[in-house]
Design a protein around this motif. Structure first.
Motif, mmCIF file in Angstrom:
data_model
loop_
_atom_site.group_PDB
_atom_site.id
_atom_site.type_symbol
_atom_site.label_atom_id
_atom_site.label_comp_id
_atom_site.label_asym_id
_atom_site.label_seq_id
_atom_site.Cartn_x
_atom_site.Cartn_y
_atom_site.Cartn_z
ATOM 1 N N SER A 115 34.110 64.046 88.609
ATOM 2 C CA SER A 115 34.876 63.693 87.418
ATOM 3 C C SER A 115 35.953 62.676 87.773
ATOM 4 O O SER A 115 36.361 62.541 88.922
ATOM 5 C CB SER A 115 35.514 64.939 86.792
ATOM 6 N N THR A 116 36.403 61.948 86.769
ATOM 7 C CA THR A 116 37.442 60.947 86.970
ATOM 8 C C THR A 116 38.809 61.553 86.663
ATOM 9 O O THR A 116 38.907 62.627 86.049
ATOM 10 C CB THR A 116 37.219 59.733 86.062
ATOM 11 N N LYS A 118 40.893 60.367 84.555
ATOM 12 C CA LYS A 118 41.028 60.325 83.103
ATOM 13 C C LYS A 118 40.432 61.572 82.475
ATOM 14 O O LYS A 118 41.013 62.173 81.562
ATOM 15 C CB LYS A 118 40.350 59.068 82.552
ATOM 16 N N GLN A 119 39.275 61.988 82.969
ATOM 17 C CA GLN A 119 38.633 63.208 82.455
ATOM 18 C C GLN A 119 39.455 64.444 82.805
ATOM 19 O O GLN A 119 39.559 65.380 81.998
ATOM 20 C CB GLN A 119 37.221 63.316 83.023
ATOM 21 N N LEU A 120 40.036 64.456 84.000
ATOM 22 C CA LEU A 120 40.872 65.586 84.399
ATOM 23 C C LEU A 120 42.100 65.687 83.504
ATOM 24 O O LEU A 120 42.465 66.784 83.052
ATOM 25 C CB LEU A 120 41.285 65.438 85.864
ATOM 26 N N ARG A 121 42.737 64.562 83.225
ATOM 27 C CA ARG A 121 43.917 64.580 82.363
ATOM 28 C C ARG A 121 43.559 65.076 80.963
ATOM 29 O O ARG A 121 44.318 65.843 80.361
ATOM 30 C CB ARG A 121 44.535 63.186 82.285
ATOM 31 N N ALA A 122 42.415 64.652 80.451
ATOM 32 C CA ALA A 122 41.997 65.100 79.122
ATOM 33 C C ALA A 122 41.764 66.612 79.107
ATOM 34 O O ALA A 122 42.139 67.302 78.145
ATOM 35 C CB ALA A 122 40.728 64.361 78.705
ATOM 36 N N ALA A 123 41.161 67.137 80.181
ATOM 37 C CA ALA A 123 40.907 68.579 80.268
ATOM 38 C C ALA A 123 42.222 69.357 80.328
ATOM 39 O O ALA A 123 42.368 70.415 79.701
ATOM 40 C CB ALA A 123 40.047 68.884 81.492
ATOM 41 N N GLU A 154 43.048 57.979 91.188
ATOM 42 C CA GLU A 154 41.615 58.273 91.212
ATOM 43 C C GLU A 154 41.151 58.827 92.557
ATOM 44 O O GLU A 154 41.461 58.280 93.606
ATOM 45 C CB GLU A 154 40.817 57.012 90.894
ATOM 46 N N TYR A 246 32.120 52.369 86.145
ATOM 47 C CA TYR A 246 33.547 52.675 86.203
ATOM 48 C C TYR A 246 34.366 51.411 85.934
ATOM 49 O O TYR A 246 35.362 51.445 85.201
ATOM 50 C CB TYR A 246 33.908 53.255 87.565
ATOM 51 N N ASP A 250 36.011 51.388 79.098
ATOM 52 C CA ASP A 250 35.603 51.771 77.737
ATOM 53 C C ASP A 250 34.519 50.861 77.169
ATOM 54 O O ASP A 250 33.956 51.158 76.110
ATOM 55 C CB ASP A 250 36.821 51.761 76.808
#
Length: 329
Positions: A115-116, A118-123, A154, A246, A250
């Motif tokens: 996971s990135t 960004k994905q960790l922060r969203a979780a 990262e 990556y 977006d």
């Protein structure tokens, strides 16, 4: 004297009654308004405030008796702050033991391999059990707050499951994950194979992120690491699709096209030689170990077989044949 004796007997009788009633209260289950019953005690909450709060929220049926119980047992000043959860009815005595010993509810967050950040922060931001202190901060500010020396987040957080008390700061979880990655990486670096094309543990972490994202079958990791290490030694481009994706950020819509492979970004390993500037995912320990202990081979190419595993080739001709066999059939 007779009157005094009678008074003493009455007092003793009343004391026995009060003691019995008090014991009955202390050991009678509290009828909770709901289960699970969740409540939070802030730092500095007094016994009286805790009792008043619990009674108002439906977790206590008699606040002043609870205060007397705590004082009688010498626990009036032992109330611990925290986030608590009662999954079933408890007695006032059991409740007192819970909040005086700090038996708070435990929650957990799992950081997934590959996971990135960004994905960790969203979780983390979506997790109601965490206090979201990191939410208004930039990535760089988060690294500074947790004591990291790096400037890009990262790949710096070790994939694992982290247990914590409900209401804990997400920065504390990130700090634990960062420190664990540092320990695992340094320990693995000290035991690495000789003559690897890395100057620093961070460079190994970068390649480990590539290995993590490229691996379909766990058993292929050492061979996948071997392919990229052989390419680095020959000054060949790594040509790994996950790095291109990556770098697109977006703009990636789920389909990687040929024109994307020629559009230059710092992470496009088709247009640039060597490692990417930073990791682009969080590698697990298996990917780190494979990177620092690659399989002995001369392989320079691999292609997905379609079942999660990969076919490895030493030459371009063999690789093209494998592509025709597994991807164009």
């Amino acid at each position: 004297m007779k009157i005094i004796r009678e008074l003493l007997l009455w007092l003793l009788f009343l004391l026995l009654i009060v003691t019995g009633l008090f014991a009955y209260y202390a050991n009678s289950p509290i009828p909770l308004q709901r289960t699970p019953f969740e409540f939070s005690l802030k730092q500095g909450t007094s016994l009286k405030s805790a009792a008043r709060q619990l009674q108002q929220e439906g977790g206590l049926n008699n606040g002043w008796l609870f205060v007397l119980l705590a004082r009688g047992l010498g626990k009036a000043k032992q109330i611990k702050p925290g986030n608590y959860q009662l999954d079933h009815e408890v007695t006032p005595l059991q409740l007192l033991n819970i909040i005086s010993k700090g038996r708070v509810e435990q929650s957990s967050l799992t950081i997934i391999e590959g996971s990135t950040f960004k994905q960790l922060r969203a979780a983390m931001n979506a997790d109601p059990t965490l206090r979201h202190d990191s939410k208004p901060l930039s990535d760089a500010e988060i690294l500074k707050r947790i004591g990291a020396s790096e400037t890009v987040a990262e790949g710096l957080f070790f994939p694992d499951t982290y247990n914590y008390d409900r209401g804990s700061s997400d920065l504390l979880v990130l700090k634990r994950a960062y420190q664990l990655m540092q320990r695992q990486l340094q320990d693995s670096w000290q035991k690495r194979d000789a003559d690897l094309p890395f100057n620093t543990p961070y460079e190994a972490l970068i390649l480990a992120s590539i290995v993590e994202k490229e691996t379909g079958q766990p058993g292929d990791r050492p061979m996948i690491a071997s392919v990229f290490i052989n390419r680095l030694r020959k000054n060949m481009r790594l040509q790994t699709d996950p790095s291109v994706i990556y770098g697109m950020g977006d703009q990636f819509d789920g389909n990687l096209r040929k024109r994307d492979l020629t559009r230059d970004t710092p992470y496009n390993t088709y247009t640039r030689k060597g490692l990417t500037p930073t990791p682009f995912a969080m590698p697990g320990l298996a990917a780190i170990q494979a990177t620092l202990h690659p399989a002995p081979s001369r392989a320079l190419y691999f292609v997905a077989r379609g079942d999660g595993s990969s076919y490895f080739s030493n030459s371009l001709i063999e690789h093209n044949n494998a592509v025709n066999r597994y991807q164009k059939k």
